[in-house]
Design an enzyme around this catalytic site. Structure first.
Site, mmCIF file in Angstrom:
data_model
loop_
_atom_site.group_PDB
_atom_site.id
_atom_site.type_symbol
_atom_site.label_atom_id
_atom_site.label_comp_id
_atom_site.label_asym_id
_atom_site.label_seq_id
_atom_site.Cartn_x
_atom_site.Cartn_y
_atom_site.Cartn_z
ATOM 1 N N SER A 124 74.052 -28.276 54.293
ATOM 2 C CA SER A 124 73.317 -29.356 53.854
ATOM 3 C C SER A 124 73.289 -29.565 52.333
ATOM 4 O O SER A 124 72.988 -28.283 51.958
ATOM 5 C CB SER A 124 72.030 -29.513 54.664
ATOM 6 N N TYR A 148 63.045 -26.061 56.683
ATOM 7 C CA TYR A 148 64.393 -26.802 57.151
ATOM 8 C C TYR A 148 65.343 -26.152 56.229
ATOM 9 O O TYR A 148 66.614 -25.447 56.730
ATOM 10 C CB TYR A 148 64.230 -28.252 57.404
ATOM 11 N N LYS A 152 68.913 -23.282 56.386
ATOM 12 C CA LYS A 152 70.266 -23.554 55.942
ATOM 13 C C LYS A 152 70.606 -22.484 55.159
ATOM 14 O O LYS A 152 71.916 -22.086 55.013
ATOM 15 C CB LYS A 152 70.366 -25.193 55.379
HETATM 16 P P1 NAD Z 1 71.086 -34.234 65.658
HETATM 17 O O1 NAD Z 1 69.912 -33.779 66.023
HETATM 18 O O2 NAD Z 1 71.625 -35.580 66.224
HETATM 19 O O3 NAD Z 1 72.389 -33.297 66.469
HETATM 20 C C1 NAD Z 1 72.104 -32.012 66.629
HETATM 21 C C2 NAD Z 1 72.447 -31.428 68.100
HETATM 22 O O4 NAD Z 1 71.948 -30.131 68.487
HETATM 23 C C3 NAD Z 1 71.288 -32.419 69.283
HETATM 24 O O5 NAD Z 1 72.380 -32.913 70.087
HETATM 25 C C4 NAD Z 1 70.464 -31.273 69.769
HETATM 26 O O6 NAD Z 1 70.134 -31.548 71.213
HETATM 27 C C5 NAD Z 1 71.303 -30.072 69.707
HETATM 28 N N1 NAD Z 1 70.642 -28.925 69.583
HETATM 29 C C6 NAD Z 1 69.239 -28.563 68.877
HETATM 30 N N2 NAD Z 1 69.104 -27.376 69.020
HETATM 31 C C7 NAD Z 1 69.713 -26.721 70.105
HETATM 32 C C8 NAD Z 1 69.658 -25.454 70.516
HETATM 33 N N3 NAD Z 1 68.927 -24.681 70.376
HETATM 34 N N4 NAD Z 1 70.786 -25.391 71.699
HETATM 35 C C9 NAD Z 1 71.580 -26.243 71.891
HETATM 36 N N5 NAD Z 1 71.621 -27.596 71.372
HETATM 37 C C10 NAD Z 1 70.873 -27.753 70.144
HETATM 38 O O7 NAD Z 1 71.714 -34.201 64.262
HETATM 39 P P2 NAD Z 1 72.745 -34.603 63.170
HETATM 40 O O8 NAD Z 1 72.128 -35.395 62.380
HETATM 41 O O9 NAD Z 1 74.145 -34.578 64.263
HETATM 42 O O10 NAD Z 1 72.984 -33.019 62.660
HETATM 43 C C11 NAD Z 1 73.814 -32.108 62.900
HETATM 44 C C12 NAD Z 1 73.670 -30.810 62.109
HETATM 45 O O11 NAD Z 1 73.946 -31.089 60.772
HETATM 46 C C13 NAD Z 1 72.290 -30.268 62.124
HETATM 47 O O12 NAD Z 1 72.560 -28.776 61.957
HETATM 48 C C14 NAD Z 1 71.810 -30.763 60.867
HETATM 49 O O13 NAD Z 1 70.796 -30.049 60.223
HETATM 50 C C15 NAD Z 1 73.173 -31.097 59.851
HETATM 51 N N6 NAD Z 1 72.887 -31.902 58.947
HETATM 52 C C16 NAD Z 1 72.472 -33.199 59.040
HETATM 53 C C17 NAD Z 1 72.222 -33.929 58.213
HETATM 54 C C18 NAD Z 1 71.641 -35.665 58.464
HETATM 55 O O14 NAD Z 1 71.297 -36.175 57.747
HETATM 56 N N7 NAD Z 1 71.925 -36.010 59.637
HETATM 57 C C19 NAD Z 1 72.562 -33.884 56.796
HETATM 58 C C20 NAD Z 1 72.784 -32.504 56.673
HETATM 59 C C21 NAD Z 1 73.039 -31.554 57.650
HETATM 60 C C1 WQD Z 2 66.515 -41.281 51.020
HETATM 61 C C2 WQD Z 2 65.931 -41.988 49.955
HETATM 62 C C3 WQD Z 2 63.510 -41.615 49.879
HETATM 63 C C4 WQD Z 2 62.647 -43.454 53.845
HETATM 64 C C5 WQD Z 2 66.889 -35.992 54.124
HETATM 65 C C6 WQD Z 2 66.741 -34.557 54.080
HETATM 66 C C7 WQD Z 2 67.773 -33.738 53.704
HETATM 67 C C8 WQD Z 2 69.139 -34.243 54.681
HETATM 68 C C9 WQD Z 2 69.032 -35.691 54.776
HETATM 69 C C10 WQD Z 2 69.546 -32.728 56.481
HETATM 70 C C11 WQD Z 2 65.087 -41.059 49.113
HETATM 71 C C12 WQD Z 2 63.911 -42.781 50.185
HETATM 72 C C13 WQD Z 2 63.469 -43.043 52.588
HETATM 73 C C14 WQD Z 2 61.820 -44.707 53.796
HETATM 74 C C15 WQD Z 2 62.352 -44.722 51.317
HETATM 75 N N1 WQD Z 2 68.927 -33.815 56.049
HETATM 76 N N2 WQD Z 2 63.230 -43.394 51.217
HETATM 77 N N3 WQD Z 2 61.747 -45.092 52.416
HETATM 78 O O1 WQD Z 2 65.277 -37.251 51.506
HETATM 79 O O2 WQD Z 2 67.556 -37.495 50.563
HETATM 80 O O3 WQD Z 2 67.549 -36.310 52.740
HETATM 81 O O4 WQD Z 2 67.892 -36.328 54.939
HETATM 82 O O5 WQD Z 2 70.103 -31.621 55.910
HETATM 83 O O6 WQD Z 2 67.542 -32.428 54.145
HETATM 84 O O7 WQD Z 2 65.542 -34.117 53.339
HETATM 85 O O8 WQD Z 2 67.130 -38.747 52.738
HETATM 86 O O9 WQD Z 2 67.074 -41.070 53.947
HETATM 87 O O10 WQD Z 2 64.986 -39.580 54.005
HETATM 88 O O11 WQD Z 2 65.683 -40.486 51.849
HETATM 89 O O12 WQD Z 2 62.078 -45.104 50.184
HETATM 90 O O13 WQD Z 2 61.195 -44.968 54.663
HETATM 91 O O14 WQD Z 2 65.416 -42.983 50.316
HETATM 92 O O15 WQD Z 2 62.630 -41.415 49.093
HETATM 93 O O16 WQD Z 2 65.102 -41.502 47.675
HETATM 94 P P1 WQD Z 2 66.809 -37.472 51.795
HETATM 95 P P2 WQD Z 2 66.304 -40.115 53.363
#
Ligand code: NAD
Ligand code: WQD
Length: 339
Positions: A124, A148, A152
């Protein structure tokens, strides 16, 4: 290629599984459904007319995990499974270290035992912490501002040390920026439980009338309109990035990190305006206090992925919002109405 996808029922996982199937790969999914529903995979199979082998299992169950990896003998693993709520990680840090770090450790042990040494890991942009150096390059100094993010960072470091200890491993750390949008069919998308933590799903729920207004977390940042700027990336572009990384791993060994972002920043106000335009609905908002821990701006330097993987994001904000809105309108209660 036979690909085992952990967390494949989740938001990004389900879109990637769809693309893997469309590209002719064989896919097994391992998920404990702690934050997802089997319905997403049923829909993926329907959309592609292809079958997926689904294991309902937890990464923390070492014996079951070993059994599954030994039995299915994947050529590569894409590892999405993890917990991702920043606020929850602050109140439940051990839950996050156990699930994300220990879960990954268990997976690596099982892969080693099965002789599978190709891994794509969901990292991430959070590993850049509160860096003010923009755009963010893969070489930007890493740090974490919450448990969190630290999971990562620790996993990236663990993977680097593993690769250094054994050059047979091929590992891609993909650093996602802000994934949004949905598959163009409107059949699969993000299905947050409870109040969405992220901006886009929250705005979508305001547009559909499930929530009253968007709280904008601060309009006094040093950005063009004062609201926070992020690099939103369409989930189908992100999915394509995983296929490009898999392709790279089939011919390269070693550990590498790539940013998956567009390189383009969008403000909170621009997101709200785009949603109002696309949905033709009112999207009321109110400016409130800054959210603790937020940075003013974050966007990727996306060139490395283009140079090494031949990948770049193709879809713009309008398409992200259009696809997200289609999913939201067709599934106002997410997957729950079908389960
Ligand atoms: P999500 O929660 O929709 O998907 C994660 C999946 O992993 C879910 O289906 C959950 O049931 C499964 N899971 C969690 N713990 C588990 C375990 N111990 N055993 C088996 N399954 C398990 O999340 P997502 O948005 O699809 O994110 C996927 C990955 O990408 C995550 O690792 C997340 O940290 C990373 N990521 C997400 C974002 C984002 O904003 N969505 C941003 C950066 C990184
Ligand atoms: C985006 C922008 C907020 C909600 C988070 C995690 C990051 C990553 C992705 C996994 C910011 C603003 C938000 C609201 C708002 N996840 N905001 N009102 O914070 O960039 O990232 O999700 O790895 O680790 O921190 O994403 O969508 O929460 O926010 O004004 O109700 O929207 O301040 O500027 P962020 P976000």
């Amino acid at each position: 290629m036979h690909v085992l996808v952990t967390g494949g029922a989740g938001y990004i996982g389900s879109h990637t599984v769809l693309l893997l199937l469309e590209e002719g790969h064989t896919v097994s999914v391992l998920d404990n459904f702690s934050n997802s529903s089997p319905e997403s995979l049923l829909r993926v199979q329907k959309l592609t007319d292809r079958a997926v082998e689904v294991y309902e299992a937890d990464l923390l169950d070492r014996d079951e995990l070993h059994g599954i990896v030994m039995r299915s003998r994947p050529d590569a693993v894409i590892h999405f499974a993890g917990l991702k709520a920043v606020g929850e990680s602050v109140s439940e840090p051990l839950l996050y270290y156990r699930n994300n770090v220990v879960g990954t450790l268990n997976l690596l042990d099982a892969m080693s035992a099965a002789g599978c040494k190709k891994l794509v890991f969901s990292s991430s942009a959070t590993v850049y912490g509160d860096s003010v150096e923009l755009p963010l390059l893969e070489t930007t100094v890493r740090s974490a501002t919450n448990p969190y993010g630290r999971t990562k960072l620790h996993i990236e470091e663990m993977l680097e040390e593993l690769g250094a200890s054994n050059p047979q491993w091929s590992i891609a750390n993909l650093r996602y920026f802000n994934p949004v949008g949905a598959h163009e069919s409107g059949q699969i998308g993000e299905d947050p439980q409870g109040v969405p933590n992220n901006l886009m799903p929250f705005v979508a729920q305001v547009a559909i009338g499930k929530r009253e207004k968007v709280n904008i977390f601060g309009d006094d940042y040093a950005t063009a309109d004062g609201t926070g700027v992020r690099d939103y990336i369409h989930v189908m572009d992100l999915a394509a990035g995983h296929l490009a990384a898999l392709n790279y791993l089939s011919t390269h060994k070693g550990v590498n990190a790539w940013n998956l972002g567009t390189g383009h920043g969008t403000s909170v106000l621009e997101v709200i305006q785009a949603f109002a335009r696309v949905s033709k609905r009112d999207v009321p908002y109110k400016v409130v206090e800054r959210r603790p821990g937020d940075v003013a701006e974050s966007y990727a330097h996306p060139e490395k992925a283009m140079l090494d993987l031949g990948w770049k994001a193709e879809r713009g904000l309008e398409q992200m919002v259009e696809d997200m809105w289609r999913w939201q309108e067709q599934n106002p209660d997410g997957y729950r109405q079908n389960v």
